[in-house]
Write a protein that holds these residues in place. Structure first.
Motif, PDB file in Angstrom:
ATOM      1  N   SER A  24       0.911  -1.208   0.027  1.00 52.78           N
ATOM      2  CA  SER A  24       0.205   0.551   0.317  1.00 52.78           C
ATOM      3  C   SER A  24       0.799   1.467  -0.099  1.00 52.78           C
ATOM      4  O   SER A  24       0.786   2.027  -0.953  1.00 52.78           O
ATOM      5  N   ARG A  25       2.192   1.237   1.122  1.00 54.17           N
ATOM      6  CA  ARG A  25       2.806   2.496   0.895  1.00 54.17           C
ATOM      7  C   ARG A  25       3.362   2.515  -0.468  1.00 54.17           C
ATOM      8  O   ARG A  25       3.799   3.430  -0.858  1.00 54.17           O
ATOM      9  N   LEU A  28       0.785   4.278  -2.798  1.00 48.84           N
ATOM     10  CA  LEU A  28       0.960   5.462  -2.521  1.00 48.84           C
ATOM     11  C   LEU A  28       1.841   6.150  -2.659  1.00 48.84           C
ATOM     12  O   LEU A  28       1.720   7.689  -3.942  1.00 48.84           O
ATOM     13  N   GLU A  29       3.271   5.632  -2.671  1.00 47.68           N
ATOM     14  CA  GLU A  29       4.508   6.094  -3.619  1.00 47.68           C
ATOM     15  C   GLU A  29       4.869   6.281  -5.009  1.00 47.68           C
ATOM     16  O   GLU A  29       4.451   7.706  -5.629  1.00 47.68           O
ATOM     17  N   THR A 129      -2.110  11.475   5.512  1.00 42.19           N
ATOM     18  CA  THR A 129      -1.462  10.852   5.759  1.00 42.19           C
ATOM     19  C   THR A 129      -1.629   9.487   5.608  1.00 42.19           C
ATOM     20  O   THR A 129      -3.044   9.100   5.531  1.00 42.19           O
ATOM     21  N   PHE A 130      -0.897   8.244   5.827  1.00 41.17           N
ATOM     22  CA  PHE A 130      -1.194   7.198   4.990  1.00 41.17           C
ATOM     23  C   PHE A 130      -2.532   6.579   5.981  1.00 41.17           C
ATOM     24  O   PHE A 130      -2.960   6.207   5.884  1.00 41.17           O
ATOM     25  N   GLU A 131      -1.939   6.801   6.944  1.00 37.58           N
ATOM     26  CA  GLU A 131      -2.788   6.426   8.278  1.00 37.58           C
ATOM     27  C   GLU A 131      -4.129   7.237   8.328  1.00 37.58           C
ATOM     28  O   GLU A 131      -4.687   6.419   8.400  1.00 37.58           O
ATOM     29  N   GLU A 134      -5.981   5.498   5.359  1.00 35.43           N
ATOM     30  CA  GLU A 134      -6.514   4.119   5.688  1.00 35.43           C
ATOM     31  C   GLU A 134      -7.490   4.117   7.077  1.00 35.43           C
ATOM     32  O   GLU A 134      -8.669   3.261   6.781  1.00 35.43           O
TER      33      GLU A 134
END
Length: 147
Positions: A24-25, A28-29, A129-131, A134
């Motif tokens: 997932s990261r 996103l990148e 943020t990713f969090e 999510e």
């Protein structure tokens, strides 16, 4: 025996979750890189459009200057030069945008704003943020049920 089997399943599940998080990261990148490339391409298209517009507007301004000069001389009325003032400003702006340093000055000013007035451009509720993404995705998802 059951303990060893459940321990192995838990480890596999944990490694799968870590893999999914890393994936997932990475996704996103890639999306962020793609958005930046799209922004750069859009800026290049804007500069190209400005340069093309400058050619036509420059021709129009030149013809208007000649026509207004001839009209002012024939009618002996210098007020006919008045439309050249705004046309000159527009032409200078377009030239500065297409071939001059306007974009560099805008970039420097934007960097100055980010450095000295960072509160003016802060995102409401802080940066994304990713969090946070999510959490929002899980809240909207109908398929993912978290215990």
């Amino acid at each position: 025996m059951g303990f060893i089997f459940s321990k192995s399943i838990n480890e596999n599940l944990k490694s799968q979750q870590e893999f999914m998080l890393m994936n997932s990261r990475l996704q996103l990148e890639r999306q962020l890189l793609m958005q930046n490339q799209m922004r750069e391409r859009q800026m290049a298209m804007q500069i190209a459009w400005t340069r093309e517009f400058l050619k036509y507007f420059g021709t129009f301004s030149g013809l208007a200057a000649v026509g207004l000069t001839v009209g002012a001389i024939k009618k002996k009325n210098p007020a006919l030069f008045l439309p050249m003032v705004p046309l000159g400003f527009i032409l200078a702006y377009q030239y500065d945008m297409g071939y001059g340093s306007l974009l560099q000055r805008m970039k420097c000013e934007a960097e100055n704003i980010l450095d000295t007035e960072c509160t003016a451009v802060e995102m409401p509720k802080g940066p994304i943020t990713f969090e946070g993404l999510e959490k929002a995705r899980r809240a909207q998802s109908k398929f993912f049920i978290e215990k």
